[in-house]
Every structure is written in structure tokens, then in C-alpha cells.
Design an enzyme around this catalytic site. Structure first.
Site, PDB file in Angstrom:
ATOM      1  N   ILE A 125       0.861  -1.179   0.000  1.00 45.91           N
ATOM      2  CA  ILE A 125       0.000   0.000   0.000  1.00 45.91           C
ATOM      3  C   ILE A 125       0.901   1.234   0.000  1.00 45.91           C
ATOM      4  CG2 ILE A 125      -0.271  -0.035   2.530  1.00 45.91           C
ATOM      5  CD1 ILE A 125      -3.182   1.082   1.936  1.00 45.91           C
ATOM      6  N   PRO A 130       7.337  11.923  -0.835  1.00 43.86           N
ATOM      7  CA  PRO A 130       8.447  12.747  -0.334  1.00 43.86           C
ATOM      8  C   PRO A 130       7.982  13.975   0.441  1.00 43.86           C
ATOM      9  CG  PRO A 130       8.956  11.984  -2.534  1.00 43.86           C
ATOM     10  CD  PRO A 130       7.548  11.556  -2.261  1.00 43.86           C
ATOM     11  N   ILE A 159       7.890   2.552   0.964  1.00 46.71           N
ATOM     12  CA  ILE A 159       6.799   1.603   0.724  1.00 46.71           C
ATOM     13  C   ILE A 159       7.248   0.172   1.037  1.00 46.71           C
ATOM     14  CG2 ILE A 159       5.101   0.778  -0.925  1.00 46.71           C
ATOM     15  CD1 ILE A 159       4.949   3.814  -0.088  1.00 46.71           C
ATOM     16  N   GLU A 243      -4.629  -0.914  11.034  1.00 49.32           N
ATOM     17  CA  GLU A 243      -3.191  -0.780  10.808  1.00 49.32           C
ATOM     18  C   GLU A 243      -2.480  -0.383  12.096  1.00 49.32           C
ATOM     19  OE1 GLU A 243       0.017   1.913   8.246  1.00 49.32           O
ATOM     20  OE2 GLU A 243      -2.099   1.895   7.654  1.00 49.32           O
ATOM     21  N   GLN A 280      19.626  -4.879  43.214  1.00 50.14           N
ATOM     22  CA  GLN A 280      18.327  -4.233  43.402  1.00 50.14           C
ATOM     23  C   GLN A 280      17.973  -3.307  42.239  1.00 50.14           C
ATOM     24  OE1 GLN A 280      17.552  -0.912  46.292  1.00 50.14           O
ATOM     25  NE2 GLN A 280      16.343  -2.490  47.350  1.00 50.14           N
TER      26      GLN A 280
END
Length: 381
Positions: A125, A130, A159, A243, A280
């Protein structure tokens, strides 16, 4: 605290994924990491595993839309330290699949889905340009209708799957309105005028190809339009929650994997005559992170169920992405520190994960954009 997200079918799938990664991915990962790309065969083998099971049965899939399976794949990939290699198939299943299932015509489904189901058609996709990232209204790649075609001019960058892709779901400008002038075109890999630039040299995520794409009077059949012309922005915003949840699932899985590696390391590593895990300062740092990760996992699991029920909101998805990716950054920074100098060596998975993770606060919408989405929901006018 025990998780109750999965049932026995998901557990069985997890075993299959674990076996698959051990046999088909891990032995080749070093080479793919150096090559900057995975072979196309990984997609067909992923299809056999069931990664693309959401494709309906009539087109060669299983017709199973259950994001818990996607979650299992992300978790096991992170556990094995091969997330970038499985990122390509994961992108198809998590990000591209909803566009191909929800916005395609019957004719488009017939043309594309059998190849997607078999892994023979790799999908990407292309949103980012730019000069346009999180601000989709800044997209300038233009598609002009000319008879039965669109003529596309412009460029895309960053991409994923761009080198391997046969189908590129491309966000194009078909009108002048910043939002109501965007459309989605599926541009096929052999389209004249479509060229792939270099496979970009990234800080991390090396096994995942990331490309520049250029369109120079590329003629794309109008029948490749996804949905309606000029309504692409609304398709994008409808699918962005999935997404972003996908990124959140991967982020919390990577954070858990890093903690697991680090706990093992601090048990074995000695300093001043004792394991560094016995100090610790180490215990308290890991205690904080283990608590944060476990609590965050609960939220992410709930978000997965909300997505399955088609109730996941854009705001809740933004919260998931924001918190998990920021937590991942804090966790990996601490884990590298606890590994000492070895944490900076590429031979240690924590070092690679540290480099791979940085992009999670950028792609899919930056942390700043996530905060803006959440902030706007507070109605503080």
C-alpha cells in the site's frame, strides 16, 4: 496474570507458526537481513501456513476474519527475533487485506484474491510521498481520467513490500479538495510507466524491503479503482485503526520478547561475583517494565476483541499505538543497557530489536499525530 484472548484453535495455530518460523525463517534470517529483502517464496509458504486466511473460501482462502490469528503471528515472530522478515506477509494480512475485501467489486475479487490467497500476488500500500506523510491531504501523486484509463504521475517513498509487490494499492489525487479529492487505485507491477527505485538503506528492519516508487504517465485501467472516485480518504480512515492496532500488537510483542531475553541474560551475566539480576537496581528496573508491559497487554488484547467486533474506534487505536510504541522504546533502551556492551552488538537480538523498533513511533502515524487524535477527542475547546 493469565491471558484469555485465545482459544484452542489459536493455540494450535501458534504451534504451527512456531514450527514454521523455526524451519522456514530463522535458518535464513541472517541472509535476508543482509540482502535487505525476503524471497517471494516466503509469501507462498506463509499462505500455506494460513496467514492469508481472511480471503473468502470461494477465492482460495479460509474465510476466517479473526485478528487473534494475526496477533499470534506477530507474537511468535517477535519471540523468534524475525519480525522484519515476517513483516511483508504481515503487511498483506494486517494492512492491505481490508482494502481488498471491503472495497473490491466481484470482478476485482476474481482477478486478485486467488493470487493473494496463494501468496503468489504480493501486495503493498502506497500512501507516503516525499512531501506527504501523516498528513494525507498533502498527497500530490495525481491520476487523470483518460477514457478507460487513469494516467498516473508522481512518486511514493518508504513503501513496504515495494520491491516484491505485484499489486500496489496507491493513494492518488483525482480532485482538488484536500480530502474529498483522493482515490485508491490498484497499480499492477507490470504497468508501463511504473518503476521501482532503490531498496532503501534503513537503520533497522533490514529484511523488510522498503522502496521508492515512481509513476511517469502510467496508464492504469479505470476498472482498478477501489471504491468510488474521490472517496479514498474515507476508506483510508476506516482502515487505519486496524493498521495502528497491528503496529501496537507487534510493539508489545517485541517489548515482551526483549524482556524475556534480558531476564535470561541478567541471570547468567556475573559482575562482582554475583549475577547482575540479583542487584536491586536491575530488579526494580525490570519490575517496572514487566508491570507496564503486562498492563499494556491487557489493553491491546481488549482492542483486538473490539476490532473483531467492528467496534474499535480511531481514538482507541491511536491510544494503543501511542502507548505501546513509546513503551517499546523505553523497554528496549533499558534492555540494551542491562546487556551492557553486548547489547550494542548485532549478534544479540536485543541490539537488532532496538534498531528495528525506532520506526514504530513514526510509521502508521507518528506519536505526535496519535496525541493529536486523542487530544481532539477530549473536546477541550
Amino acid at each position: 496474570m493469565d491471558r484469555d484472548l485465545f482459544d484452542s484453535d489459536h493455540d494450535a495455530f501458534r504451534e504451527s507458526v512456531r514450527t514454521f518460523i523455526a524451519k522456514e525463517v530463522s535458518p535464513h534470517y541472517e541472509k535476508w537481513d543482509k540482502d535487505g529483502i525476503v524471497p517471494r517464496e516466503l509469501f507462498t509458504k506463509s499462505a500455506e501456513l494460513g496467514v492469508f486466511m481472511a480471503v473468502p473460501e470461494e477465492y482460495g482462502g479460509a474465510g476466517v476474519k479473526d485478528f487473534r490469528y494475526n496477533t499470534v503471528l506477530a507474537e511468535e515472530s517477535a519471540r523468534a527475533g524475525v519480525g522484519p522478515a515476517m513483516g511483508g506477509p504481515g503487511l498483506v494480512a494486517d494492512v492491505c487485506m481490508p482494502y481488498l475485501l471491503d472495497f473490491t467489486t466481484d470482478e476485482q475479487k476474481e482477478r486478485w484474491l486467488p493470487g493473494v490467497a496463494s501468496g503468489e500476488k504480493v501486495v503493498a500500500i502506497a500512501m507516503t510521498e516525499p512531501g506527504a506523510g501523516s498528513d494525507l491531504s498533502g498527497i500530490r501523486t495525481r491520476a487523470v481520467r483518460d477514457g478507460d484509463d487513469y494516467v498516473v504521475n508522481g512518486s511514493k517513498v518508504f513503501i513496504t513490500n515495494g520491491i516484491n509487490a505485484d499489486l500496489v494499492i496507491t493513494v492518488v489525487r483525482t480532485g482538488d479538495d484536500p480530502h474529498r479529492g483522493l482515490s485508491l487505485l490498484v497499480i499492477e507491477g507490470d504497468t508501463e510507466g511504473f518503476t521501482r527505485g532503490r531498496n532503501l538503506d534503513k537503520i533497522g528492519m533490514h529484511a523488510q524491503d522498503t522502496a521508492e516508487l515512481s509513476f511517469d504517465d502510467a496508464r492504469v485501467p479505470a476498472k482498478n479503482l477501489l471504491g468510488q472516485e474521490n472517496l479514498g480518504f474515507f476508506g483510508l480512515t476506516a482502515n487505519l485503526p486496524q493498521e495502528r492496532l497491528s503496529i501496537a500488537v507487534g510493539a508489545i510483542a517485541m517489548a515482551q520478547a526483549a524482556l524475556d531475553w534480558t531476564q535470561e541474560y541478567v541471570k547468567d551475566r556475573k559482575a562482582f561475583g554475583r549475577s547482575i539480576g540479583s542487584f536491586q537496581a536491575t530488579r526494580h528496573r525490570l519490575a517496572d517494565l514487566v508491570t507496564e508491559v503486562e498492563i499494556t497487554q491487557t489493553y491491546v488484547d481488549k482492542a483486538v476483541l473490539e476490532l473483531n467486533a467492528e467496534r474499535l474506534s480511531a481514538v482507541d487505536a491511536a491510544k494503543a499505538k501511542l502507548w505501546t510504541t513509546e513503551l517499546l522504546g523505553r523497554t528496549l533502551d533499558a534492555c540494551v543497557q542491562l546487556h551492557g556492551g553486548y547489547g550494542y552488538m548485532q549478534e544479540y537480538p536485543v541490539a537488532r530489536a532496538w534498531a528495528d523498533a525506532r520506526i514504530s513511533r513514526i510509521y502508521g502515524g507518528t506519536s505526535e499525530i496519535m496525541r493529536e487524535i486523542i487530544g481532539r477527542s477530549l473536546d477541550l475547546k
